[in-house]
Motif scaffolding. Sequence first.
Motif, PDB file in Angstrom:
ATOM      1  N   UNK A   2       0.855  -1.181   0.000  1.00 34.51           N
ATOM      2  CA  UNK A   2       0.000   0.000   0.000  1.00 34.51           C
ATOM      3  C   UNK A   2       0.894   1.235   0.000  1.00 34.51           C
ATOM      4  N   UNK A   3       0.472   2.255  -0.705  1.00 35.74           N
ATOM      5  CA  UNK A   3       1.219   3.504  -0.648  1.00 35.74           C
ATOM      6  C   UNK A   3       0.252   4.665  -0.509  1.00 35.74           C
ATOM      7  N   UNK A   4       0.726   5.710   0.159  1.00 32.58           N
ATOM      8  CA  UNK A   4      -0.080   6.907   0.336  1.00 32.58           C
ATOM      9  C   UNK A   4       0.851   8.062   0.681  1.00 32.58           C
ATOM     10  N   UNK A   5       0.373   9.270   0.448  1.00 32.51           N
ATOM     11  CA  UNK A   5       1.130  10.477   0.779  1.00 32.51           C
ATOM     12  C   UNK A   5       0.444  11.157   1.949  1.00 32.51           C
ATOM     13  N   UNK A   6       1.228  11.457   2.967  1.00 34.33           N
ATOM     14  CA  UNK A   6       0.689  12.116   4.154  1.00 34.33           C
ATOM     15  C   UNK A   6       1.741  13.066   4.713  1.00 34.33           C
TER      16      UNK A   6
END
Length: 294
Positions: A2-6
């Motif tokens: 999973x990847x995400x920008x935060x």
Amino acid sequence: MRYFVRDGTLFIRGRFRAASTGVGGGIADVTTVLNHTVPHDFQEDPVRRLELITAWHGVFRDYFGLLTAVDMRHLCVLQYDYVTVFITAGVSNPTPSPSTPHTINIIAYSREGMADAALLETIITATGAKAWALHHLGYDFPGTTTDAVVVACERDAEPMHTYAGTLTEIGRRVHEAVLFGLPEALARQQGRVKREGPSFFIYSRYGGDHWVEWQKENCPYHPCHFAGQRCDYCYCPCYPCGDEDLGEWVNSSNGGSVWGCAGCTLLHIPEVADYMKRNPEATLAELKRFRERL
């Protein structure tokens, strides 16, 4: 994976075997690879900075981290079958001067297992593609003074790739993704292409092999499921989930099989999409339970 920008940081989460040339690099089993944006005048200890960022976000010490001055809005994500490549790039002046702070960060991920030697060879493959792309853009240097590469694969997958040079299937995919993606990343960082957030590209064979940038605002198929659907996760982060309630394995044109889930609407439901944004590591079972409560 999973990847995400935060908070100005790209997080890639999973169970990985990985090799890194970045901060605290080497070869190790890790659960997180991250690329963190720092100010242009950054003078802090990079190790300490990453320790603070990971602690703040509840990430354990089994991680590889990179630093960049590039805003994550300019991140380019490229998916080529089982390979996903993440690129941030900054080259504001065509000069090899060590006094000029530029960084090109490349993270390559394989859903299929890789031997340690293949992880290391992928670093060479990605670096060669980077140099070739810069040459085609007219720059007279093969990289910048602070470039870094991380290569990761699924730790629990059977190692299918022993080598990763450009003549191998996995090496060819990484090479093509970097060769195409680096100019796109630079175009966004330099303001020649305007996007509000990270850009996503997929390698398509429909109508001839080519790269396609997916943009939910201009999708010619919208709405493909129902009026009012959400399209934030058109390319599903759970793919291929293997959940036969949501899809099925189908024969592909090359004689293999691919996961077909064209009829799945789970992440198109607005409430489920919002839940996924708030909880980017939610499991598929968790998402299905949430849908049942709506």
